[in-house]
Design an enzyme around this catalytic site. Structure first.
Site, mmCIF file in Angstrom:
data_model
loop_
_atom_site.group_PDB
_atom_site.id
_atom_site.type_symbol
_atom_site.label_atom_id
_atom_site.label_comp_id
_atom_site.label_asym_id
_atom_site.label_seq_id
_atom_site.Cartn_x
_atom_site.Cartn_y
_atom_site.Cartn_z
ATOM 1 N N ASP A 120 -20.677 34.134 35.188
ATOM 2 C CA ASP A 120 -20.679 35.343 36.017
ATOM 3 C C ASP A 120 -21.037 34.849 37.416
ATOM 4 O O ASP A 120 -22.131 34.279 37.610
ATOM 5 C CB ASP A 120 -21.723 36.324 35.475
ATOM 6 C CG ASP A 120 -21.782 37.619 36.281
ATOM 7 O OD1 ASP A 120 -21.483 37.596 37.489
ATOM 8 O OD2 ASP A 120 -22.149 38.647 35.697
ATOM 9 N N ILE A 134 -4.543 37.213 37.716
ATOM 10 C CA ILE A 134 -4.099 36.059 38.514
ATOM 11 C C ILE A 134 -4.806 34.784 38.050
ATOM 12 O O ILE A 134 -4.203 33.705 38.002
ATOM 13 C CB ILE A 134 -4.359 36.329 40.020
ATOM 14 C CG1 ILE A 134 -3.519 37.528 40.485
ATOM 15 C CG2 ILE A 134 -4.037 35.083 40.849
ATOM 16 C CD1 ILE A 134 -3.864 38.017 41.892
ATOM 17 N N LYS A 182 -13.354 41.321 51.410
ATOM 18 C CA LYS A 182 -12.366 40.243 51.511
ATOM 19 C C LYS A 182 -12.294 39.694 52.947
ATOM 20 O O LYS A 182 -11.947 38.531 53.155
ATOM 21 C CB LYS A 182 -10.997 40.736 51.034
ATOM 22 C CG LYS A 182 -10.925 40.922 49.512
ATOM 23 C CD LYS A 182 -10.994 39.568 48.789
ATOM 24 C CE LYS A 182 -10.835 39.692 47.299
ATOM 25 N NZ LYS A 182 -10.777 38.404 46.608
ATOM 26 N N THR A 231 -1.587 43.451 38.070
ATOM 27 C CA THR A 231 -2.715 43.130 37.180
ATOM 28 C C THR A 231 -3.510 44.418 36.931
ATOM 29 O O THR A 231 -3.202 45.465 37.524
ATOM 30 C CB THR A 231 -3.660 42.098 37.825
ATOM 31 O OG1 THR A 231 -4.291 42.710 38.956
ATOM 32 C CG2 THR A 231 -2.933 40.836 38.260
ATOM 33 N N TYR A 249 -13.596 47.228 49.605
ATOM 34 C CA TYR A 249 -12.985 46.000 49.064
ATOM 35 C C TYR A 249 -12.412 45.175 50.226
ATOM 36 O O TYR A 249 -12.619 43.960 50.300
ATOM 37 C CB TYR A 249 -11.885 46.381 48.069
ATOM 38 C CG TYR A 249 -11.004 45.243 47.611
ATOM 39 C CD1 TYR A 249 -11.437 44.362 46.624
ATOM 40 C CD2 TYR A 249 -9.732 45.049 48.162
ATOM 41 C CE1 TYR A 249 -10.624 43.320 46.195
ATOM 42 C CE2 TYR A 249 -8.916 44.018 47.742
ATOM 43 C CZ TYR A 249 -9.368 43.150 46.757
ATOM 44 O OH TYR A 249 -8.562 42.115 46.348
HETATM 45 N N1 NAP Z 1 -4.055 42.278 41.986
HETATM 46 C C1 NAP Z 1 -3.855 42.307 43.285
HETATM 47 O O1 NAP Z 1 -3.014 43.069 43.788
HETATM 48 C C2 NAP Z 1 -4.632 41.395 44.207
HETATM 49 C C3 NAP Z 1 -4.222 41.347 45.547
HETATM 50 C C4 NAP Z 1 -4.922 40.525 46.422
HETATM 51 C C5 NAP Z 1 -5.967 39.765 45.964
HETATM 52 N N2 NAP Z 1 -6.352 39.843 44.651
HETATM 53 C C6 NAP Z 1 -7.486 39.021 44.238
HETATM 54 O O2 NAP Z 1 -7.079 38.163 43.189
HETATM 55 C C7 NAP Z 1 -8.189 37.859 42.364
HETATM 56 C C8 NAP Z 1 -7.838 38.163 40.919
HETATM 57 O O3 NAP Z 1 -7.549 39.556 40.830
HETATM 58 P P1 NAP Z 1 -6.701 40.198 39.634
HETATM 59 O O4 NAP Z 1 -5.674 41.057 40.248
HETATM 60 O O5 NAP Z 1 -6.326 39.159 38.664
HETATM 61 O O6 NAP Z 1 -7.831 41.176 39.049
HETATM 62 P P2 NAP Z 1 -8.230 41.574 37.567
HETATM 63 O O7 NAP Z 1 -7.056 41.555 36.669
HETATM 64 O O8 NAP Z 1 -9.027 42.826 37.729
HETATM 65 O O9 NAP Z 1 -9.191 40.356 37.141
HETATM 66 C C9 NAP Z 1 -10.414 40.166 37.801
HETATM 67 C C10 NAP Z 1 -11.031 38.903 37.254
HETATM 68 O O10 NAP Z 1 -12.259 38.674 37.936
HETATM 69 C C11 NAP Z 1 -13.280 38.566 36.955
HETATM 70 N N3 NAP Z 1 -14.575 38.987 37.450
HETATM 71 C C12 NAP Z 1 -14.949 40.181 37.973
HETATM 72 N N4 NAP Z 1 -16.269 40.168 38.284
HETATM 73 C C13 NAP Z 1 -16.723 38.934 37.947
HETATM 74 C C14 NAP Z 1 -17.987 38.300 38.010
HETATM 75 N N5 NAP Z 1 -19.078 38.931 38.476
HETATM 76 N N6 NAP Z 1 -18.089 37.009 37.593
HETATM 77 C C15 NAP Z 1 -17.018 36.356 37.103
HETATM 78 N N7 NAP Z 1 -15.798 36.914 36.982
HETATM 79 C C16 NAP Z 1 -15.668 38.189 37.403
HETATM 80 C C17 NAP Z 1 -12.817 39.444 35.801
HETATM 81 O O11 NAP Z 1 -13.547 39.129 34.632
HETATM 82 P P3 NAP Z 1 -13.844 40.215 33.456
HETATM 83 O O12 NAP Z 1 -12.642 40.187 32.540
HETATM 84 O O13 NAP Z 1 -15.101 39.740 32.820
HETATM 85 O O14 NAP Z 1 -14.000 41.551 34.118
HETATM 86 C C18 NAP Z 1 -11.360 39.039 35.759
HETATM 87 O O15 NAP Z 1 -11.203 37.787 35.145
HETATM 88 C C19 NAP Z 1 -9.360 38.707 42.899
HETATM 89 O O16 NAP Z 1 -10.153 37.913 43.769
HETATM 90 C C20 NAP Z 1 -8.660 39.794 43.677
HETATM 91 O O17 NAP Z 1 -9.485 40.348 44.659
HETATM 92 C C21 NAP Z 1 -5.696 40.643 43.765
#
Ligand code: NAP
Length: 252
Positions: A64, A21, A156, A187, A152
């Site tokens: 980070d 995202i 949140k 994702t 998780y």
């Molecule tokens: N996918 C869903 O269904 C969903 C639904 C609701 C909310 N969300 C929220 O949307 C946001 C993005 O999620 P996503 O689905 O895109 O997940 P994702 O594909 O797993 O990506 C997670 C991102 O967060 C970064 N990250 C993790 N730990 C970190 C840290 N300590 N410092 C800096 N960056 C860090 C990762 O970096 P690295 O590449 O270095 O690991 C990656 O860029 C999150 O807050 C998630 O909780 C997602």
């Protein structure tokens, strides 16, 4: 509702901008005419393709969100930010019988709650100078616990509470705060989600988030699952809790 925001001409900073995202939001902000985006990631090498594509409008920074010094250094460098997107998030599968559950919960809390708090604190003065905007990417699981993702969801929920606090406490400094509550998005984070959950594409979610920010919406539900859950939640939180519990119910 808050004042409307124009993405065009803004200077944004996105955490976790290298994939999922965060990557979709970074691209969408630039396509809407942001002057510059500070794209941050734990490993800035993962931002090279973005940098090549967008040139000087894309500044790659190491961040980070669990590392106080890295967050402070980013705040020293990115002094003209007026749109902060707290997107970085962590999820690890666990269940209540798992010996490691407390460690899992701590790691998720460190990113999803303390990380957001740390970044928000470090950029508050910069944002206040520029009448800025904060966008916290929470989750529908932060409104009601999804027991498939118990710790998780709790992290949140803490983030959702912080979003409400920040909205109240920073309004007087001219900062608007938006909470985003997505459902399942396609994702890496959801690669093991059971098939009954329909996932929305990250680009569609990014568009809906920016539309919500530009319209000044406090709470943004950026996909069909989230819209339905948000409506049900406002009508009856207990009904939604029971629906989520039913997903993990063991047949009698
Ligand atoms: N996918 C869903 O269904 C969903 C639904 C609701 C909310 N969300 C929220 O949307 C946001 C993005 O999620 P996503 O689905 O895109 O997940 P994702 O594909 O797993 O990506 C997670 C991102 O967060 C970064 N990250 C993790 N730990 C970190 C840290 N300590 N410092 C800096 N960056 C860090 C990762 O970096 P690295 O590449 O270095 O690991 C990656 O860029 C999150 O807050 C998630 O909780 C997602």
């Amino acid at each position: 509702m808050q004042g409307s925001t124009r993405i065009n001409g803004s200077v944004a900073l996105v955490t976790g901008a290298n994939r999922g995202i965060g990557l979709a939001i970074t691209r969408a902000v630039l396509e809407r005419g942001a002057t510059k985006v500070y794209a941050t990631a734990r490993d800035p090498k993962t931002l090279e393709a973005l940098r090549e594509h967008y040139g000087a409008r894309l500044v790659a920074l190491r961040m980070d969100v669990t590392d106080a010094e890295q967050v402070a250094e980013a705040a020293r460098q990115a002094t003209e930010v007026d749109l902060l997107v707290n997107n970085a998030g962590a999820f690890e599968p666990t269940e209540l019988t798992d010996d490691a559950i407390v460690d899992v919960a701590r790691r998720e809390m460190e990113v999803n709650y303390f990380g957001v708090l740390r970044v928000l604190r470090s950029f508050a003065d910069t944002l206040a100078r520029r009448g800025g905007v904060i966008v916290n990417i929470g989750s529908a699981a932060g409104l009601t616990n999804v027991p498939l993702q118990p710790t998780y969801s709790a992290s949140k929920a803490a983030q959702h509470s912080l979003t409400q606090a920040a909205r109240a406490l920073l309004a007087g400094r001219g900062i608007s705060v938006h909470g985003v509550y997505p459902g399942p998005v396609d994702t890496d984070m959801t690669k093991d989600l059971p098939p009954q959950f329909e996932k929305t594409a990250p680009d569609a979610v990014a568009k809906a988030i920016l539309d919500g920010v530009e319209a000044g919406e406090d709470d943004i539900f950026p996909d069909p699952f989230a819209v339905a859950l948000g409506k049900q939640f406002h009508a009856s939180p207990k009904t939604v809790e029971r629906q989520m519990a039913a997903l993990v119910a063991v047949p009698a």
